[in-house]
Design a protein around this motif. Structure first.
Motif, PDB file in Angstrom:
ATOM      1  N   LEU A  22      32.617-151.848   6.611  1.00  0.00           N
ATOM      2  CA  LEU A  22      33.460-152.839   7.297  1.00  0.00           C
ATOM      3  C   LEU A  22      33.350-154.187   6.603  1.00  0.00           C
ATOM      4  O   LEU A  22      34.343-154.897   6.434  1.00  0.00           O
ATOM      5  CB  LEU A  22      33.025-152.982   8.753  1.00  0.00           C
ATOM      6  CG  LEU A  22      33.592-151.961   9.736  1.00  0.00           C
ATOM      7  CD1 LEU A  22      33.007-152.176  11.122  1.00  0.00           C
ATOM      8  CD2 LEU A  22      35.117-152.059   9.769  1.00  0.00           C
ATOM      9  N   ASP A  23      32.146-154.526   6.200  1.00  0.00           N
ATOM     10  CA  ASP A  23      31.917-155.789   5.500  1.00  0.00           C
ATOM     11  C   ASP A  23      32.627-155.768   4.147  1.00  0.00           C
ATOM     12  O   ASP A  23      33.448-156.628   3.847  1.00  0.00           O
ATOM     13  CB  ASP A  23      30.405-155.996   5.323  1.00  0.00           C
ATOM     14  CG  ASP A  23      30.082-157.356   4.734  1.00  0.00           C
ATOM     15  OD1 ASP A  23      29.470-158.164   5.441  1.00  0.00           O
ATOM     16  OD2 ASP A  23      30.452-157.597   3.553  1.00  0.00           O
ATOM     17  N   GLY A  24      32.305-154.736   3.336  1.00  0.00           N
ATOM     18  CA  GLY A  24      33.056-154.494   2.102  1.00  0.00           C
ATOM     19  C   GLY A  24      32.791-155.453   0.948  1.00  0.00           C
ATOM     20  O   GLY A  24      33.404-155.320  -0.104  1.00  0.00           O
ATOM     21  N   ASP A  25      31.894-156.428   1.119  1.00  0.00           N
ATOM     22  CA  ASP A  25      31.704-157.370   0.016  1.00  0.00           C
ATOM     23  C   ASP A  25      31.254-156.630  -1.241  1.00  0.00           C
ATOM     24  O   ASP A  25      31.786-156.843  -2.329  1.00  0.00           O
ATOM     25  CB  ASP A  25      30.686-158.454   0.405  1.00  0.00           C
ATOM     26  CG  ASP A  25      30.620-159.530  -0.662  1.00  0.00           C
ATOM     27  OD1 ASP A  25      31.679-159.802  -1.272  1.00  0.00           O
ATOM     28  OD2 ASP A  25      29.537-160.068  -0.929  1.00  0.00           O
ATOM     29  N   VAL A  26      30.248-155.745  -1.073  1.00  0.00           N
ATOM     30  CA  VAL A  26      29.821-154.896  -2.182  1.00  0.00           C
ATOM     31  C   VAL A  26      29.988-153.456  -1.708  1.00  0.00           C
ATOM     32  O   VAL A  26      29.626-153.136  -0.578  1.00  0.00           O
ATOM     33  CB  VAL A  26      28.348-155.186  -2.556  1.00  0.00           C
ATOM     34  CG1 VAL A  26      27.851-154.205  -3.596  1.00  0.00           C
ATOM     35  CG2 VAL A  26      28.219-156.615  -3.082  1.00  0.00           C
ATOM     36  N   PHE A  27      30.576-152.625  -2.551  1.00  0.00           N
ATOM     37  CA  PHE A  27      30.850-151.256  -2.112  1.00  0.00           C
ATOM     38  C   PHE A  27      29.678-150.328  -2.413  1.00  0.00           C
ATOM     39  O   PHE A  27      29.258-150.184  -3.556  1.00  0.00           O
ATOM     40  CB  PHE A  27      32.111-150.709  -2.781  1.00  0.00           C
ATOM     41  CG  PHE A  27      32.444-149.314  -2.323  1.00  0.00           C
ATOM     42  CD1 PHE A  27      32.963-149.086  -1.048  1.00  0.00           C
ATOM     43  CD2 PHE A  27      32.200-148.219  -3.137  1.00  0.00           C
ATOM     44  CE1 PHE A  27      33.244-147.800  -0.607  1.00  0.00           C
ATOM     45  CE2 PHE A  27      32.479-146.933  -2.700  1.00  0.00           C
ATOM     46  CZ  PHE A  27      33.005-146.727  -1.434  1.00  0.00           C
ATOM     47  N   LEU A  28      29.129-149.722  -1.346  1.00  0.00           N
ATOM     48  CA  LEU A  28      28.070-148.720  -1.494  1.00  0.00           C
ATOM     49  C   LEU A  28      28.586-147.429  -0.881  1.00  0.00           C
ATOM     50  O   LEU A  28      29.514-147.432  -0.079  1.00  0.00           O
ATOM     51  CB  LEU A  28      26.804-149.163  -0.747  1.00  0.00           C
ATOM     52  CG  LEU A  28      26.205-150.524  -1.131  1.00  0.00           C
ATOM     53  CD1 LEU A  28      24.978-150.812  -0.270  1.00  0.00           C
ATOM     54  CD2 LEU A  28      25.821-150.540  -2.608  1.00  0.00           C
ATOM     55  N   SER A  29      27.989-146.293  -1.253  1.00  0.00           N
ATOM     56  CA  SER A  29      28.405-145.036  -0.638  1.00  0.00           C
ATOM     57  C   SER A  29      27.168-144.290  -0.148  1.00  0.00           C
ATOM     58  O   SER A  29      26.043-144.593  -0.536  1.00  0.00           O
ATOM     59  CB  SER A  29      29.198-144.193  -1.644  1.00  0.00           C
ATOM     60  OG  SER A  29      28.399-143.834  -2.746  1.00  0.00           O
ATOM     61  N   SER A  30      27.403-143.326   0.716  1.00  0.00           N
ATOM     62  CA  SER A  30      26.260-142.647   1.337  1.00  0.00           C
ATOM     63  C   SER A  30      26.151-141.221   0.837  1.00  0.00           C
ATOM     64  O   SER A  30      27.042-140.693   0.177  1.00  0.00           O
ATOM     65  CB  SER A  30      26.425-142.650   2.850  1.00  0.00           C
ATOM     66  OG  SER A  30      27.556-141.899   3.197  1.00  0.00           O
ATOM     67  N   SER A  31      25.025-140.605   1.145  1.00  0.00           N
ATOM     68  CA  SER A  31      24.846-139.194   0.809  1.00  0.00           C
ATOM     69  C   SER A  31      23.816-138.617   1.770  1.00  0.00           C
ATOM     70  O   SER A  31      23.274-139.332   2.623  1.00  0.00           O
ATOM     71  CB  SER A  31      24.374-139.050  -0.639  1.00  0.00           C
ATOM     72  OG  SER A  31      24.394-137.680  -1.019  1.00  0.00           O
ATOM     73  N   VAL A  32      23.602-137.323   1.659  1.00  0.00           N
ATOM     74  CA  VAL A  32      22.526-136.684   2.400  1.00  0.00           C
ATOM     75  C   VAL A  32      21.576-136.122   1.356  1.00  0.00           C
ATOM     76  O   VAL A  32      21.968-135.290   0.536  1.00  0.00           O
ATOM     77  CB  VAL A  32      23.057-135.556   3.301  1.00  0.00           C
ATOM     78  CG1 VAL A  32      21.900-134.836   3.980  1.00  0.00           C
ATOM     79  CG2 VAL A  32      24.011-136.128   4.343  1.00  0.00           C
ATOM     80  N   ILE A  33      20.360-136.646   1.336  1.00  0.00           N
ATOM     81  CA  ILE A  33      19.389-136.203   0.339  1.00  0.00           C
ATOM     82  C   ILE A  33      18.137-135.764   1.086  1.00  0.00           C
ATOM     83  O   ILE A  33      17.639-136.495   1.952  1.00  0.00           O
ATOM     84  CB  ILE A  33      19.084-137.339  -0.664  1.00  0.00           C
ATOM     85  CG1 ILE A  33      20.364-137.660  -1.460  1.00  0.00           C
ATOM     86  CG2 ILE A  33      17.960-136.933  -1.610  1.00  0.00           C
ATOM     87  CD1 ILE A  33      20.256-138.851  -2.375  1.00  0.00           C
ATOM     88  N   ASP A  34      17.663-134.560   0.776  1.00  0.00           N
ATOM     89  CA  ASP A  34      16.506-134.039   1.500  1.00  0.00           C
ATOM     90  C   ASP A  34      16.756-134.016   3.005  1.00  0.00           C
ATOM     91  O   ASP A  34      15.886-134.381   3.802  1.00  0.00           O
ATOM     92  CB  ASP A  34      15.284-134.946   1.244  1.00  0.00           C
ATOM     93  CG  ASP A  34      14.393-134.350   0.172  1.00  0.00           C
ATOM     94  OD1 ASP A  34      14.678-133.223  -0.268  1.00  0.00           O
ATOM     95  OD2 ASP A  34      13.414-135.021  -0.205  1.00  0.00           O
ATOM     96  N   ASN A  35      17.950-133.635   3.408  1.00  0.00           N
ATOM     97  CA  ASN A  35      18.323-133.584   4.832  1.00  0.00           C
ATOM     98  C   ASN A  35      18.273-134.934   5.529  1.00  0.00           C
ATOM     99  O   ASN A  35      18.163-134.995   6.748  1.00  0.00           O
ATOM    100  CB  ASN A  35      17.413-132.617   5.603  1.00  0.00           C
ATOM    101  CG  ASN A  35      17.699-131.192   5.191  1.00  0.00           C
ATOM    102  OD1 ASN A  35      18.856-130.818   5.020  1.00  0.00           O
ATOM    103  ND2 ASN A  35      16.643-130.415   4.995  1.00  0.00           N
ATOM    104  N   LYS A  36      18.322-135.993   4.746  1.00  0.00           N
ATOM    105  CA  LYS A  36      18.235-137.314   5.342  1.00  0.00           C
ATOM    106  C   LYS A  36      19.471-138.114   4.941  1.00  0.00           C
ATOM    107  O   LYS A  36      19.916-138.045   3.798  1.00  0.00           O
ATOM    108  CB  LYS A  36      16.970-138.000   4.800  1.00  0.00           C
ATOM    109  CG  LYS A  36      16.595-139.245   5.514  1.00  0.00           C
ATOM    110  CD  LYS A  36      15.155-139.691   5.221  1.00  0.00           C
ATOM    111  CE  LYS A  36      14.772-139.570   3.775  1.00  0.00           C
ATOM    112  NZ  LYS A  36      13.434-139.092   3.533  1.00  0.00           N
TER     113      LYS A  36
END
Ligand SMILES: *Cc1c(COP(=O)(O)O)cnc(C)c1O
Length: 471
Positions: A426-440
């Motif tokens: 929502l903020d969007g100033d810097v774009f990051l993305s998510s993932s699921v690593i080690d079930n987390k």
């Protein structure tokens, strides 16, 4: 006859619109330049992500429009919506590049429209492409008999390599169902996609479990291969990653290569993201064994900061590539002659081919290689800095990465991390993305955009802090 000539005359007047005179060209170029200057003057400050909704008014109604109006549309509906891939603040997925010298190269390639598929048609353009392949062979210590191709990206480059592996081992008919491929569970999904496209969806795929640095465990690999041989199966291909997309992990390339070759298997390495870090002394050790690969993919539109549209493949066995890609046709007989240079069209599904070699060759020649190395090294140090800063504001971090992708999560766990990711988008100033690593659930920071600098990392950390207060 008279009416024929009249019609030709009429049509000539109209079709000349496609070949504007110098004055008009200059005017058009000026408008495009103004647009690109205004875009670039902001590129290091621009937010990483805009959500401006669905683009409007881009339908083609067949009528001519003013270039100025079209550029206005480009600005509003295209270039300032979604992920800002040319901005400093793209730290999601694997960021791409977009260096100016490559944009100018594309312009030249399009103006002169070199046909880069056959040596006969354009010896210069094909030589440029082949010189880029020669340079890659040096960088990755591949033997001089290696062949290679500049494809549109890592996906097609991987597809070409896997097709060669398939053909070298003649994986067809009833052999398909007892043939086995080994790979990391973090392998890029384009590998699975390529296998389906080339008719190998029914081969057995062993996704190996990873060690706590997300790398293939070579002992497990060896054990699985031996088990499969005992079962009467046919292991023919091992795939390693030189920089996975999720965590940037480099598999133990030398060990895997030795194992693959001791069982006469094809060894493929996907270095689409990480490959070019091999240019750096500081990382050379991690890439030891990359030269053992039978095929290797690297993406200049990632690690050399070029605009989207170029991925490279190197393959040691020319005959294996030729088997599926070398064709002749009657109407191409003039191209046959005895030329020493390879035709890109014999090494790829493409025939007519964009002269994409120029956008690699010209920037390397113009800037020299050292600045590319410096930019890569800078990204590694920025990753280190980002980790220090994220830890300082209370985030938990994944292991020290091999390259420039790292990840963090909220100490309160999945729910808080997911909410934080939402707030960051929502903020969007810097774009990051998510993932699921080690079930987390985790948030990734991938630093590879050439414009990303220390101040971008400071902005990123400030943004995370801002979002934390809203949690
Ligand atoms: C990006 C990537 C690919 C796919 O390459 P494209 O250029 O996007 O087609 C393949 N493998 C890895 C590791 C990647 O990072």
């Amino acid at each position: 006859m008279k009416s024929l000539l009249q019609k030709i005359e009429q049509l000539e007047a109209s079709s000349r619109e496609l070949d504007p005179p110098a004055q008009q060209r200059e005017k058009a170029l000026k408008l495009v330049q103004q647009f690109s200057e205004s875009f670039l003057s902001n590129a290091h400050l621009e937010k990483g992500y805009f959500n401006n909704g669905d683009p409007m008014g881009l339908g083609i109604n067949g009528q001519p429009h003013e270039l100025n109006d079209l550029l206005e549309k480009y600005k509003n509906e295209i270039s300032s919506n979604g992920i800002q891939a040319a901005s400093a603040a793209h730290l999601g997925y694997i960021p791409g590049g977009g260096i100016y010298s490559a944009a100018l190269s594309d312009f030249l390639a399009a103006v002169t429209n070199e046909y880069a598929g056959m040596y006969y048609a354009s010896p210069g353009a094909v030589t440029v492409e082949n010189e880029v392949i020669e340079w890659l062979k040096e960088v990755f210590l591949f033997p001089s008999s290696t062949v290679g191709n500049l494809a549109s990206g890592g996906s097609i480059a991987n597809l070409i390599a896997l097709t060669a592996a398939r053909d070298f081992h003649q994986i067809k008919k009833d052999k398909i169902e007892r043939s086995v491929i080994y790979m990391s569970s973090h392998v890029h999904h384009c590998i699975h996609k390529a296998l389906r496209i080339i008719g190998l969806e029914d081969v057995i795929v062993r996704e190996l479990e990873l060690d706590d640095h997300f790398k293939i465990n070579s002992h497990e690999l060896e054990a699985r291969i031996k088990e499969d041989i005992a079962l009467g199966l046919y292991p023919f291909l091992t795939i390693a990653s030189a920089g996975t997309t999720d965590t940037g992990a480099i598999d133990p390339l030398a060990k895997i290569g030795e194992i693959a070759h001791s069982h006469s298997m094809w060894y493929h390495i996907d270095g689409a993201y990480g490959g070019f870090f091999n240019l750096l002394e500081s990382r050379k050790k991690l890439f030891q064994g990359i030269e053992l690969a039978d095929s290797l993919v690297v993406d200049p539109h990632k690690g050399l900061f070029l605009p989207y549209g170029v991925g490279a493949v190197l393959i040691k066995n020319k005959e294996a590539v030729f088997q599926s890609h070398h064709y002749t046709a009657n109407y191409m007989q003039d191209a046959l002659g005895s030329f020493n240079s390879l035709n890109p069209a014999d090494l790829s599904p493409e025939l007519s081919k964009h002269f994409r070699g120029l956008r690699v060759w010209l920037p390397l020649q113009w800037h020299g290689v050292q600045v590319f190395k410096d930019c890569l090294e800078e990204k590694l140090l920025l990753t280190e800095y980002a980790r220090i800063e994220l830890e300082r504001i209370g985030m938990l971090l994944g292991p020290i990465p091999d390259l420039s992708v790292t990840f963090f999560w909220h100490p309160k766990g999945d729910e808080a991390t997911a909410k934080l990711m939402e707030l960051i988008h929502l903020d969007g100033d810097v774009f990051l993305s998510s993932s699921v690593i080690d079930n987390k659930k985790v948030i990734r920071v991938a630093i590879l955009a050439f414009r990303t600098k220390k101040d971008t990392i400071d902005r990123m950390v400030a943004m995370v802090q801002r979002c934390l207060t809203q949690l």
